[in-house]
Design a protein around this motif. Sequence first.
Motif, short mmCIF file in Angstrom:
data_model
loop_
_atom_site.label_atom_id
_atom_site.label_comp_id
_atom_site.label_asym_id
_atom_site.label_seq_id
_atom_site.Cartn_x
_atom_site.Cartn_y
_atom_site.Cartn_z
N VAL A 495 50.07 50.14 32.91
CA VAL A 495 50.61 50.72 31.68
C VAL A 495 50.12 49.87 30.51
O VAL A 495 49.48 48.83 30.69
N ALA A 496 50.45 50.32 29.29
CA ALA A 496 50.33 49.50 28.08
C ALA A 496 48.90 49.08 27.74
O ALA A 496 48.71 48.03 27.11
N SER A 497 47.92 49.86 28.15
CA SER A 497 46.52 49.55 27.84
C SER A 497 46.18 48.11 28.22
O SER A 497 45.47 47.41 27.49
N ARG A 498 46.70 47.67 29.36
CA ARG A 498 46.59 46.26 29.74
C ARG A 498 45.68 45.98 30.93
O ARG A 498 45.32 44.82 31.16
N THR A 499 45.34 47.01 31.70
CA THR A 499 44.66 46.75 32.97
C THR A 499 43.32 46.07 32.77
O THR A 499 43.02 45.06 33.40
N CYS A 500 42.49 46.62 31.90
CA CYS A 500 41.17 46.02 31.68
C CYS A 500 41.29 44.66 31.02
O CYS A 500 40.73 43.68 31.50
N MET A 501 42.05 44.59 29.93
CA MET A 501 42.11 43.36 29.14
C MET A 501 42.84 42.23 29.86
O MET A 501 42.34 41.11 29.94
N ILE A 502 44.02 42.52 30.40
CA ILE A 502 44.84 41.48 31.01
C ILE A 502 44.42 41.21 32.46
O ILE A 502 44.07 40.09 32.83
N VAL A 503 44.46 42.24 33.30
CA VAL A 503 44.15 42.06 34.72
C VAL A 503 42.67 41.77 34.90
O VAL A 503 42.28 40.90 35.69
N GLY A 504 41.83 42.48 34.15
CA GLY A 504 40.40 42.18 34.20
C GLY A 504 40.10 40.76 33.78
O GLY A 504 39.22 40.10 34.33
N GLY A 505 40.86 40.26 32.81
CA GLY A 505 40.68 38.87 32.38
C GLY A 505 41.07 37.86 33.44
O GLY A 505 40.39 36.85 33.63
N ILE A 506 42.15 38.14 34.16
CA ILE A 506 42.55 37.25 35.26
C ILE A 506 41.49 37.25 36.36
O ILE A 506 41.10 36.20 36.89
N LEU A 507 41.00 38.44 36.70
CA LEU A 507 39.96 38.54 37.74
C LEU A 507 38.67 37.84 37.32
O LEU A 507 37.99 37.24 38.16
N ARG A 508 38.36 37.90 36.05
CA ARG A 508 37.15 37.20 35.58
C ARG A 508 37.28 35.70 35.81
O ARG A 508 36.33 35.05 36.26
N ARG A 509 38.48 35.16 35.58
CA ARG A 509 38.69 33.73 35.84
C ARG A 509 38.60 33.43 37.33
O ARG A 509 38.06 32.39 37.73
N CYS A 510 39.12 34.34 38.17
CA CYS A 510 38.98 34.16 39.62
C CYS A 510 37.51 34.14 40.01
O CYS A 510 37.07 33.31 40.84
#
Length: 709
Positions: A495-510
């Motif tokens: 929700v909240a236009s967050r998947t790409c920006m927030i979750v994608g950002g965490i995955l990028r760090r992984c």
Amino acid sequence: MGAVGRNVPRKDGVAKVTGAARYIDDLRFSGMLHGATVRSTVPCGEITGVRLDFDAGGFTVVDHRDIPGQNVVALIEDDQPCLAVGEVRHAEEPLLLLAHENREALWAALPRVHVDYRPRAPVFDPENSPRTFKHIRIEKGDLERGFAQADLVVEGEYATGAQEHVYIEPNGVIAVPEDGGITIYGSLQCPYYVHPAIVRLLGLPPERVRVVQTETGGGFGGKEEYPSMIAGHAALLAWKAKRPVKLVYDRAEDMVATTKRHPSIVRHRTGVARDGRLVAMDIEVILDGGAYVTLSPVVLSRGVIHATGPYRCPHVRVDGRAVMTNTPPNGAFRGFGAPQTQFATEVHVDRIAEALGMDPVRLRELNALRPGDTTATGQVLPRDSSALQVLREAVRRTDFRRRRRAMRGTNRALGLSLFFHGAGFTGGGEVKLASRAALELTETGARVLVASTEIGQGTRTMLAQIVADTLGMPYQRVEVGEVDTARVPNSGPTVASRTCMIVGGILRRCAVEMKAKLENLSPREYLRRHGPLRIEKGYEKPAESRWDDATYRGDAYGTYAWGCNVAEIELDPDTCEVRPVRLTAVVEIGKAIHPILAAGQVEGGVAQSVGWALLEDVVMKNGRMANGQLTNYMVPTTLDTPRIDVVILERPYRNGPFGAKGVGELPTDGPAPAIVNALRALGADLRSIPATPERIQEAMCNSRSTAAE
């Protein structure tokens, strides 16, 4: 060549095109029963008796006394029961559950459940509500001083109606008792909403509850919180029957019983200087929450934060309330409060321009937020803020000023809207969520492990692109694991236009850490030498971000996406029907990870908002949706949808993966006010939607009467 910025094949494309993808109603389990819900027929009253006028042999029957845990739909507040006890607060409230192995026998039994009531007087008018779910006030500057400085004060009241989600696939779940616990398979957006809800309902330890997302045919917010209700019903039946239970709504039940977009009333009182500068904004927001709290407080939160629109003003007060009425609860819907409040603002801005005798584009240029400006919550806008850029691009591409003048005296007109949308959870929401994501090495590449769901928007594809480019490996070698709470960490709701920006950002760090560990070894070589590799990381708040939930001061969002719409319409002078001819949508979203998917999000959001603006009229009678079928609840077809020209601008957000912001909700904020502003140019002073022919005719008659006076 990298995957980011390219239109790579969708991860789910082949399965969906070939029909191999299996949705919830495609699944079967041995010994499975079919479930159904008995619902209230009155909007408010006391339950005085329940009678079964059929032979209950072969049926599993569940009421509130069969609930082993707590009788709540766990969310923000514990006010909504899973099954009503003693009273009902809205029509279609769940009372009783039935299950049978034969679906036809089940349906035949439903009308033979008789419920007796002692009715009470319902409340349908949100302005006369006896209960406020949430009250939020945002203040900046000195409002009294601001109005004292104004040369002109413009007031107006604006209203928006409810909207049905109309996802292609209705709500559905299957509950399977196994290993002393229960597994929920469902069409849903947020498995980690459903998981704690079932834990509390059944009184089970968390490890005994598992939630698996099946292929999902759309959500738009309608499968954010509601699946906790339907999953609870299936789980209760399965728990009592000790057999799998499938509970899938038909379209009629889905429309009358589930959540809608919150209807709104928004009042503006705006002080402006003679040169067009906004000096004071006093805004009141009322959202109709329906009978229970659900997500109304956070819908209100986003609504009031966006209520000033993308405009700077030194003196602001926004006072918002979400209130109770005796109608089915309203909940999450794409845009989450921002479309309602920005509709009011953008229609009001055109009225201000008219009162000043000023070009509406010039008024917006003068007041549009710029980098370094301060919002109503005190947030200093970052360098990637783009209100002026999207406005000027939309005006240039459509030749707005010249063509608007040329259309005067015809049945065609242009209207414009400027808007913005905060990406990610509001305020401290992302910190509270503490989302986590994981990446594991496979023999051939890497596997993404997240609870972020694919509901048609391209989550699997976009996350794989981010990981592939960060690892420096081909996109085809990155797979996305099944969303299963037994296997994936809680990466927060989709929700909240967050998947790409927030979750994608965490995955990028992984992926950055995984790449460093690989040290130029192939995945197979690494696994042979060192064994399994799984990297999990959590959300990290940007160091500069500050927010106070108590005062609503600070950085409401990490960043904002920006948009400008120009709507061209044609009005039939005899029937007052509107034909949307063309809609130009200019959006700035940081970075388009997958340009076609991003453009598709914009096109879909535009079409959805066109429906909200012109066609989609939820008719309520005695607290119940009277047009709960697609024969008389009209959504745009290809004949009703205008040509949509999408223009994507990119101003990278420094904390987003490859600069990406959110795109999913932004497109729904602008089309409705752009269409209504075009109607204003044709002489219809319309201040509520949907803009049905009857409302347009009334508005035009009122305008002529005012002009005659």
